[in-house]
Scaffold this active site. Sequence first.
Site, PDB file in Angstrom:
ATOM      1  N   CYS A 283       1.040  -1.082  -0.207  1.00  0.00           N
ATOM      2  CA  CYS A 283       0.363   0.125  -0.182  1.00  0.00           C
ATOM      3  C   CYS A 283       0.789   1.060   0.112  1.00  0.00           C
ATOM      4  CB  CYS A 283      -0.954  -0.005   0.918  1.00  0.00           C
ATOM      5  SG  CYS A 283      -1.784   1.119   1.122  1.00  0.00           S
TER       6      CYS A 283
ATOM      7  N   CYS B 171       0.455   5.365   7.132  1.00  0.00           N
ATOM      8  CA  CYS B 171      -0.698   4.850   8.319  1.00  0.00           C
ATOM      9  C   CYS B 171       0.690   4.168   9.163  1.00  0.00           C
ATOM     10  CB  CYS B 171      -1.429   4.345   8.141  1.00  0.00           C
ATOM     11  SG  CYS B 171      -2.693   4.608   5.980  1.00  0.00           S
TER      12      CYS B 171
ATOM     13  N   CYS C 168       0.236   0.653  10.306  1.00  0.00           N
ATOM     14  CA  CYS C 168      -0.326  -1.172  10.011  1.00  0.00           C
ATOM     15  C   CYS C 168       0.770  -1.558   9.274  1.00  0.00           C
ATOM     16  CB  CYS C 168      -0.803  -0.318   8.220  1.00  0.00           C
ATOM     17  SG  CYS C 168      -1.710  -1.592   7.446  1.00  0.00           S
TER      18      CYS C 168
ATOM     19  N   CYS D 268     -16.760  -9.552   5.638  1.00  0.00           N
ATOM     20  CA  CYS D 268     -15.983  -8.270   4.727  1.00  0.00           C
ATOM     21  C   CYS D 268     -14.631  -8.222   4.777  1.00  0.00           C
ATOM     22  CB  CYS D 268     -15.073  -7.732   6.705  1.00  0.00           C
ATOM     23  SG  CYS D 268     -14.995  -6.335   6.179  1.00  0.00           S
TER      24      CYS D 268
ATOM     25  N   CYS E 186     -19.008  -6.431   3.457  1.00  0.00           N
ATOM     26  CA  CYS E 186     -18.527  -5.239   3.495  1.00  0.00           C
ATOM     27  C   CYS E 186     -17.946  -5.122   2.897  1.00  0.00           C
ATOM     28  CB  CYS E 186     -18.618  -5.595   5.920  1.00  0.00           C
ATOM     29  SG  CYS E 186     -17.544  -3.872   5.948  1.00  0.00           S
TER      30      CYS E 186
ATOM     31  N   CYS F 126     -19.842   1.315   8.620  1.00  0.00           N
ATOM     32  CA  CYS F 126     -19.268   1.394   9.526  1.00  0.00           C
ATOM     33  C   CYS F 126     -17.486   1.502   9.684  1.00  0.00           C
ATOM     34  CB  CYS F 126     -18.435  -0.595   8.644  1.00  0.00           C
ATOM     35  SG  CYS F 126     -16.929  -1.491   9.940  1.00  0.00           S
TER      36      CYS F 126
ATOM     37  N   ARG G  27     -18.150  -3.287  17.756  1.00  0.00           N
ATOM     38  CA  ARG G  27     -16.842  -4.380  17.176  1.00  0.00           C
ATOM     39  C   ARG G  27     -15.676  -4.413  18.407  1.00  0.00           C
ATOM     40  NH1 ARG G  27     -17.059  -4.046  12.131  1.00  0.00           N
ATOM     41  NH2 ARG G  27     -19.177  -5.661  11.867  1.00  0.00           N
TER      42      ARG G  27
HETATM   43  N1  SAM Z   1      -6.346   0.376   3.718  1.00  0.00           N
HETATM   44  C1  SAM Z   1      -8.306   0.250   3.765  1.00  0.00           C
HETATM   45  C2  SAM Z   1      -8.058   1.484   4.311  1.00  0.00           C
HETATM   46  O1  SAM Z   1      -7.223   2.310   5.645  1.00  0.00           O
HETATM   47  O2  SAM Z   1      -9.168   2.075   4.854  1.00  0.00           O
HETATM   48  C3  SAM Z   1      -8.359  -0.286   3.968  1.00  0.00           C
HETATM   49  C4  SAM Z   1      -8.281  -1.635   4.780  1.00  0.00           C
HETATM   50  S1  SAM Z   1      -7.095  -0.790   6.647  1.00  0.00           S
HETATM   51  C5  SAM Z   1      -5.844  -2.234   6.946  1.00  0.00           C
HETATM   52  C6  SAM Z   1      -8.432  -0.961   7.534  1.00  0.00           C
HETATM   53  C7  SAM Z   1      -8.619  -1.082   8.771  1.00  0.00           C
HETATM   54  O3  SAM Z   1      -7.320  -1.565   9.675  1.00  0.00           O
HETATM   55  C8  SAM Z   1      -7.724   0.653   9.093  1.00  0.00           C
HETATM   56  O4  SAM Z   1      -8.405   2.028   8.963  1.00  0.00           O
HETATM   57  C9  SAM Z   1      -7.338   0.520  10.474  1.00  0.00           C
HETATM   58  O5  SAM Z   1      -8.350   0.534  11.530  1.00  0.00           O
HETATM   59  C10 SAM Z   1      -7.151  -1.061  10.448  1.00  0.00           C
HETATM   60  N2  SAM Z   1      -5.542  -1.044  11.214  1.00  0.00           N
HETATM   61  C11 SAM Z   1      -4.365  -1.172  10.469  1.00  0.00           C
HETATM   62  N3  SAM Z   1      -3.047  -1.921  11.214  1.00  0.00           N
HETATM   63  C12 SAM Z   1      -3.964  -2.481  12.626  1.00  0.00           C
HETATM   64  C13 SAM Z   1      -3.112  -2.696  13.519  1.00  0.00           C
HETATM   65  N4  SAM Z   1      -2.116  -2.955  13.437  1.00  0.00           N
HETATM   66  N5  SAM Z   1      -3.979  -2.567  14.971  1.00  0.00           N
HETATM   67  C14 SAM Z   1      -5.078  -2.259  14.883  1.00  0.00           C
HETATM   68  N6  SAM Z   1      -5.822  -1.571  13.397  1.00  0.00           N
HETATM   69  C15 SAM Z   1      -5.186  -1.853  12.036  1.00  0.00           C
HETATM   70  C1  DTB Z   2     -11.512  -2.621  11.424  1.00  0.00           C
HETATM   71  O1  DTB Z   2     -11.872  -1.482  11.924  1.00  0.00           O
HETATM   72  N1  DTB Z   2     -10.110  -3.160  11.670  1.00  0.00           N
HETATM   73  C2  DTB Z   2     -10.229  -4.736  10.271  1.00  0.00           C
HETATM   74  C3  DTB Z   2     -11.272  -4.461   9.531  1.00  0.00           C
HETATM   75  N2  DTB Z   2     -11.980  -3.559  10.014  1.00  0.00           N
HETATM   76  C4  DTB Z   2     -10.522  -3.925   8.489  1.00  0.00           C
HETATM   77  C5  DTB Z   2      -8.683  -4.967  10.365  1.00  0.00           C
HETATM   78  C6  DTB Z   2      -7.267  -5.204  11.115  1.00  0.00           C
HETATM   79  C7  DTB Z   2      -6.519  -5.203  10.645  1.00  0.00           C
HETATM   80  C8  DTB Z   2      -5.409  -5.907  11.652  1.00  0.00           C
HETATM   81  C9  DTB Z   2      -3.502  -6.190  11.451  1.00  0.00           C
HETATM   82  C10 DTB Z   2      -4.063  -6.934  10.298  1.00  0.00           C
HETATM   83  O2  DTB Z   2      -4.237  -7.897  10.421  1.00  0.00           O
HETATM   84  O3  DTB Z   2      -3.319  -6.681   9.190  1.00  0.00           O
HETATM   85 FE1  SF4 Z   3      -2.728   1.168   3.557  1.00  0.00          FE
HETATM   86 FE2  SF4 Z   3      -2.558   0.207   5.349  1.00  0.00          FE
HETATM   87 FE3  SF4 Z   3      -3.336   2.486   5.203  1.00  0.00          FE
HETATM   88 FE4  SF4 Z   3      -5.014   1.007   4.774  1.00  0.00          FE
HETATM   89  S1  SF4 Z   3      -4.611   1.014   6.960  1.00  0.00           S
HETATM   90  S2  SF4 Z   3      -4.210   3.076   3.443  1.00  0.00           S
HETATM   91  S3  SF4 Z   3      -4.201  -0.645   3.396  1.00  0.00           S
HETATM   92  S4  SF4 Z   3      -1.413   1.472   4.865  1.00  0.00           S
END
Ligand code: SAM
Ligand code: DTB
Ligand code: SF4
Length: 342
Positions: A68, A72, A75, A112, A143, A203, A275
């Site tokens: 990506c 963030c 992430c 989802c 979702c 959501c 959730r």
């Molecule tokens: N890329 C899209 C976005 O950012 O909206 C969708 C996927 S992103 C992985 C969805 C959500 O996963 C993020 O908004 C964040 O809240 C959650 N997330 C990502 N990494 C995480 C982590 N290490 N711990 C908890 N939540 C995480």
């Molecule tokens: C949300 O709030 N948490 C989920 C879902 N919506 C997409 C994602 C959590 C991701 C945790 C880190 C991972 O597994 O990569």
């Molecule tokens: Fe990309 Fe992760 Fe940020 Fe979603 S949360 S925009 S997958 S870097």
Amino acid sequence: MDSSNDNAAVASAADIARRARWSVDQVTALLELPFNDLIHRAHGVHREHFDPNAVQLSTLLSIKTGGCPEDCGYCPQAARYHTGVDNEDMLAVDAVVVAARAAKDKGATRFCMGAAWRGPKQRDLERVIDMVKAVRALGLETCATLGMLKQGQAEQLKAAGLDYYNHNLDTAPEFYGKIVTTRTQDDRLDTLGKVRAAGIHVCCGGIVGMGETRRTRAALIAQFANLDPYPESVPINNLVQVAGTPLHGAAQLDLFEFVRTIACARITMPEAMVRLSAGRQEMPDGIQALCFFAGANSIFYGDKLLTTGNPETERDRALMDKLGIYPMPGEARGERREAENR
Ligand code: SAM
Ligand code: DTB
Ligand code: SF4
């Protein structure tokens, strides 16, 4: 008063409750209550609006992993961090259907699909649309979480039958720039507006445990609660710390503070599905039980979140049995909400 007038009165009371505005000070005051007072109040709100022993089960699948372009700080899928997550091509529709069927067989009612994109390209969206149609045909709620949407994309997802779009605000406005710099929170709000306008259920949640203050957590909850209307689903994630991400090594949040955050979400958004999301694998059963008592009524169910672990379904089933909790029927909920929206 005839019964139609009664119904009108009930609907307007519900509308007023949905539109109640919460100041950051008010939510901070909730977070500062003695623990027992806070969770007692939250549980009372929960009981007024939901069966307190039913928990909704959603299963996640990463349909496009890694690589990506965003930054963030939490992430593991951001290309710029070295986290050991391999980039994978977008899954084929058939592979998604196999995973969705397995999730349904294990008892999930919502599926989802998550993609590591800043936003979907039109060509990619077309495949997601086929996935949504195929998953919905299995009788699951759908979702998707695909990042920021451009004009017209939400309408295409709605036409495909998408029930929910996940797009998190993640943290309060004043802290957002410390966590993400490649977009602003207004960009997120813009997509949420598009989703709402297209008639897709929203959501929208966040992450705690990123080094934020209690007041920042209160500001995030107030922000959700003041969306008009507030989201149908509010995922509260405890940061899953992944080596290689900037937030790896952040001070761990005291888990009672996590329970308090859930309680505030329940009090301020009485009719939302709250959730208990990422971070459950590291969470003792007793803390999870307190979260359910404080108003959480949904979990991610299945051995994996997107790239990180989640409790094994056997552990979740055992916990639910111990607590006398049962899965919330998906279709019944959908029908109730449709009735509410009329
Ligand atoms: N890329 C899209 C976005 O950012 O909206 C969708 C996927 S992103 C992985 C969805 C959500 O996963 C993020 O908004 C964040 O809240 C959650 N997330 C990502 N990494 C995480 C982590 N290490 N711990 C908890 N939540 C995480
Ligand atoms: C949300 O709030 N948490 C989920 C879902 N919506 C997409 C994602 C959590 C991701 C945790 C880190 C991972 O597994 O990569
Ligand atoms: Fe990309 Fe992760 Fe940020 Fe979603 S949360 S925009 S997958 S870097």
